[in-house]
Write a protein that holds these residues in place. Structure first.
Motif, mmCIF file in Angstrom:
data_model
loop_
_atom_site.group_PDB
_atom_site.id
_atom_site.type_symbol
_atom_site.label_atom_id
_atom_site.label_comp_id
_atom_site.label_asym_id
_atom_site.label_seq_id
_atom_site.Cartn_x
_atom_site.Cartn_y
_atom_site.Cartn_z
ATOM 1 N N HIS A 1 0.827 -1.209 0.000
ATOM 2 C CA HIS A 1 0.000 0.000 0.000
ATOM 3 C C HIS A 1 0.861 1.259 0.000
ATOM 4 C CE1 HIS A 1 -2.993 2.947 1.169
ATOM 5 N NE2 HIS A 1 -2.344 3.166 2.303
ATOM 6 N N ILE A 2 1.868 1.285 0.863
ATOM 7 C CA ILE A 2 2.742 2.459 0.959
ATOM 8 C C ILE A 2 3.532 2.649 -0.326
ATOM 9 C CG2 ILE A 2 4.776 3.388 2.141
ATOM 10 C CD1 ILE A 2 3.673 2.019 4.691
ATOM 11 N N SER A 3 4.179 1.590 -0.818
ATOM 12 C CA SER A 3 5.026 1.740 -1.998
ATOM 13 C C SER A 3 4.209 2.058 -3.253
ATOM 14 C CB SER A 3 5.887 0.495 -2.212
ATOM 15 O OG SER A 3 5.089 -0.633 -2.426
ATOM 16 N N ALA A 4 3.033 1.453 -3.415
ATOM 17 C CA ALA A 4 2.228 1.722 -4.610
ATOM 18 C C ALA A 4 1.689 3.142 -4.605
ATOM 19 C CB ALA A 4 1.080 0.724 -4.712
ATOM 20 N N SER A 5 1.256 3.631 -3.451
ATOM 21 C CA SER A 5 0.715 4.988 -3.422
ATOM 22 C C SER A 5 1.796 6.035 -3.666
ATOM 23 C CB SER A 5 -0.018 5.246 -2.108
ATOM 24 O OG SER A 5 0.856 5.151 -1.023
ATOM 25 N N ILE A 6 2.985 5.830 -3.126
ATOM 26 C CA ILE A 6 4.061 6.802 -3.356
ATOM 27 C C ILE A 6 4.561 6.718 -4.804
ATOM 28 C CG2 ILE A 6 6.423 7.412 -2.724
ATOM 29 C CD1 ILE A 6 5.703 6.838 0.134
ATOM 30 N N ARG A 7 4.703 5.498 -5.334
ATOM 31 C CA ARG A 7 5.128 5.349 -6.738
ATOM 32 C C ARG A 7 4.150 6.018 -7.689
ATOM 33 N NH1 ARG A 7 6.229 -0.308 -8.911
ATOM 34 N NH2 ARG A 7 6.914 0.899 -10.693
ATOM 35 N N SER A 8 2.854 5.856 -7.426
ATOM 36 C CA SER A 8 1.873 6.483 -8.316
ATOM 37 C C SER A 8 1.960 8.001 -8.236
ATOM 38 C CB SER A 8 0.461 6.009 -7.988
ATOM 39 O OG SER A 8 0.024 6.502 -6.747
ATOM 40 N N SER A 9 2.218 8.532 -7.044
ATOM 41 C CA SER A 9 2.372 9.986 -6.903
ATOM 42 C C SER A 9 3.599 10.490 -7.653
ATOM 43 C CB SER A 9 2.490 10.369 -5.430
ATOM 44 O OG SER A 9 1.334 10.015 -4.738
ATOM 45 N N VAL A 10 4.699 9.760 -7.564
ATOM 46 C CA VAL A 10 5.929 10.170 -8.245
ATOM 47 C C VAL A 10 5.752 10.116 -9.770
ATOM 48 C CG1 VAL A 10 8.316 9.479 -8.690
ATOM 49 C CG2 VAL A 10 7.482 9.620 -6.364
ATOM 50 N N ILE A 11 5.157 9.045 -10.275
ATOM 51 C CA ILE A 11 4.949 8.926 -11.723
ATOM 52 C C ILE A 11 3.990 9.990 -12.215
ATOM 53 C CG2 ILE A 11 4.008 7.426 -13.525
ATOM 54 C CD1 ILE A 11 5.127 5.054 -11.934
ATOM 55 N N SER A 12 2.938 10.251 -11.458
ATOM 56 C CA SER A 12 1.974 11.281 -11.832
ATOM 57 C C SER A 12 2.624 12.664 -11.847
ATOM 58 C CB SER A 12 0.800 11.261 -10.864
ATOM 59 O OG SER A 12 -0.105 12.279 -11.132
ATOM 60 N N ALA A 13 3.448 12.941 -10.835
ATOM 61 C CA ALA A 13 4.142 14.234 -10.790
ATOM 62 C C ALA A 13 5.121 14.368 -11.954
ATOM 63 C CB ALA A 13 4.865 14.399 -9.468
ATOM 64 N N THR B 1 8.545 1.430 9.514
ATOM 65 C CA THR B 1 8.212 1.781 10.893
ATOM 66 C C THR B 1 6.711 1.573 11.108
ATOM 67 O OG1 THR B 1 7.811 4.094 10.330
ATOM 68 C CG2 THR B 1 10.057 3.501 10.953
ATOM 69 N N THR B 2 6.285 1.657 12.337
ATOM 70 C CA THR B 2 4.868 1.450 12.630
ATOM 71 C C THR B 2 4.027 2.657 12.252
ATOM 72 O OG1 THR B 2 5.253 2.191 14.896
ATOM 73 C CG2 THR B 2 5.305 -0.181 14.483
ATOM 74 N N ASP B 3 4.634 3.830 12.216
ATOM 75 C CA ASP B 3 3.910 5.045 11.846
ATOM 76 C C ASP B 3 3.941 5.215 10.327
ATOM 77 O OD1 ASP B 3 2.676 7.496 11.788
ATOM 78 O OD2 ASP B 3 4.410 8.615 12.527
ATOM 79 N N PRO B 4 2.781 5.163 9.643
ATOM 80 C CA PRO B 4 2.791 5.280 8.182
ATOM 81 C C PRO B 4 3.283 6.641 7.697
ATOM 82 C CG PRO B 4 0.538 5.150 9.020
ATOM 83 C CD PRO B 4 1.451 4.944 10.175
ATOM 84 N N ASN B 5 3.030 7.689 8.457
ATOM 85 C CA ASN B 5 3.494 9.017 8.049
ATOM 86 C C ASN B 5 5.019 9.092 8.051
ATOM 87 O OD1 ASN B 5 0.879 10.032 7.713
ATOM 88 N ND2 ASN B 5 0.721 10.457 9.906
ATOM 89 N N GLU B 6 5.641 8.422 9.010
ATOM 90 C CA GLU B 6 7.101 8.388 9.059
ATOM 91 C C GLU B 6 7.665 7.636 7.859
ATOM 92 O OE1 GLU B 6 10.686 6.926 12.035
ATOM 93 O OE2 GLU B 6 8.639 6.998 12.785
ATOM 94 N N ASN B 7 6.974 6.569 7.440
ATOM 95 C CA ASN B 7 7.397 5.844 6.241
ATOM 96 C C ASN B 7 7.355 6.754 5.020
ATOM 97 O OD1 ASN B 7 7.823 3.309 7.452
ATOM 98 N ND2 ASN B 7 5.648 2.861 7.362
ATOM 99 N N TYR B 8 6.273 7.501 4.870
ATOM 100 C CA TYR B 8 6.142 8.409 3.727
ATOM 101 C C TYR B 8 7.244 9.466 3.739
ATOM 102 C CZ TYR B 8 1.531 6.614 2.481
ATOM 103 O OH TYR B 8 0.510 5.820 2.082
ATOM 104 N N VAL B 9 7.480 10.056 4.903
ATOM 105 C CA VAL B 9 8.505 11.096 4.991
ATOM 106 C C VAL B 9 9.887 10.538 4.684
ATOM 107 C CG1 VAL B 9 9.676 12.643 6.610
ATOM 108 C CG2 VAL B 9 7.191 12.541 6.568
ATOM 109 N N ASN B 10 10.202 9.364 5.201
ATOM 110 C CA ASN B 10 11.505 8.757 4.936
ATOM 111 C C ASN B 10 11.696 8.439 3.460
ATOM 112 O OD1 ASN B 10 12.400 8.834 7.585
ATOM 113 N ND2 ASN B 10 11.557 6.822 8.071
ATOM 114 N N ILE B 11 10.657 7.945 2.814
ATOM 115 C CA ILE B 11 10.767 7.602 1.379
ATOM 116 C C ILE B 11 10.939 8.853 0.543
ATOM 117 C CG2 ILE B 11 9.492 6.669 -0.580
ATOM 118 C CD1 ILE B 11 8.267 4.640 1.454
#
Length: 128
Positions: free
Chosen positions: A60-72, A114-124
Motif C-alpha cells: 500500500h505504501i510503496s504503490a501509493s508513493i510510486r503512483s504519486s511520483v509517476i503522476s508528478a 516503521t509502525t507510523d505510516p506518516n514516518e514511512n512516507y517522509v523517509n521515502i
C-alpha cells in the motif's frame, strides 16, 4: 473521390477479429498509458488489507508513493529533459541499511518500515 462511410469498426468486423480481442487491446492500451492510476488502484486495494498483513501494508505504501511520483513526473513533463527519474522502487529492509541509489533510470530506496505510516512516507520522500 467517393467515400463509402466505412468506419474503423466496420473494418474490424470485415477482418473478422473477435470482439474480445478488441476489448483486451483497448484495456491494455489504457493500462499502458495510465500506469500511475493503476498503481494508485492497486495501492488502494492493498490498503484494505493493510491492518491484517504487513506485506499488504508495505504494498500500500510503496504503490501509493510510486503512483504519486509517476503522476508528478507526467505533470512536470520533465522526463523529456531527464530532470527527474521515471520511476521509484521501494525495497524494504529488515536492518537499518537505509540508502537510495539509481538503477536503470529508476531511484531505488531501501529503508526499514516503521509502525507510523506518516514516518514511512517522509523517509521515502526524503530519500528520493
Amino acid at each position: 473521390m467517393t467515400t463509402t462511410g466505412a468506419t474503423v469498426w466496420d473494418f474490424l468486423i470485415a477482418m473478422r477479429i473477435p470482439i474480445w480481442i478488441i476489448i483486451i487491446l483497448i484495456i491494455l492500451g489504457f493500462c499502458i498509458s495510465n500506469a500511475d492510476k493503476l498503481l494508485a488502484l492497486s495501492g488502494a486495494l492493498a490498503g484494505l488489507f493493510s491492518n491484517i498483513s504487513k506485506r499488504a501494508n508495505k504494498r500500500h505504501i510503496s504503490a501509493s508513493i510510486r503512483s504519486s511520483v509517476i503522476s508528478a513526473s507526467k505533470k512536470i513533463g520533465s522526463n523529456e529533459a531527464r530532470i527527474l527519474p521515471s520511476d521509484l522502487k521501494i525495497k524494504w529492509a529488515d536492518d537499518d541499511d537505509i540508502k537510495s541509489f539509481f538503477e536503470d533510470d529508476c531511484v531505488v530506496v531501501r529503508l526499514r518500515q516503521t509502525t507510523d505510516p506518516n514516518e514511512n512516507y517522509v523517509n521515502i520522500i526524503y530519500q528520493f
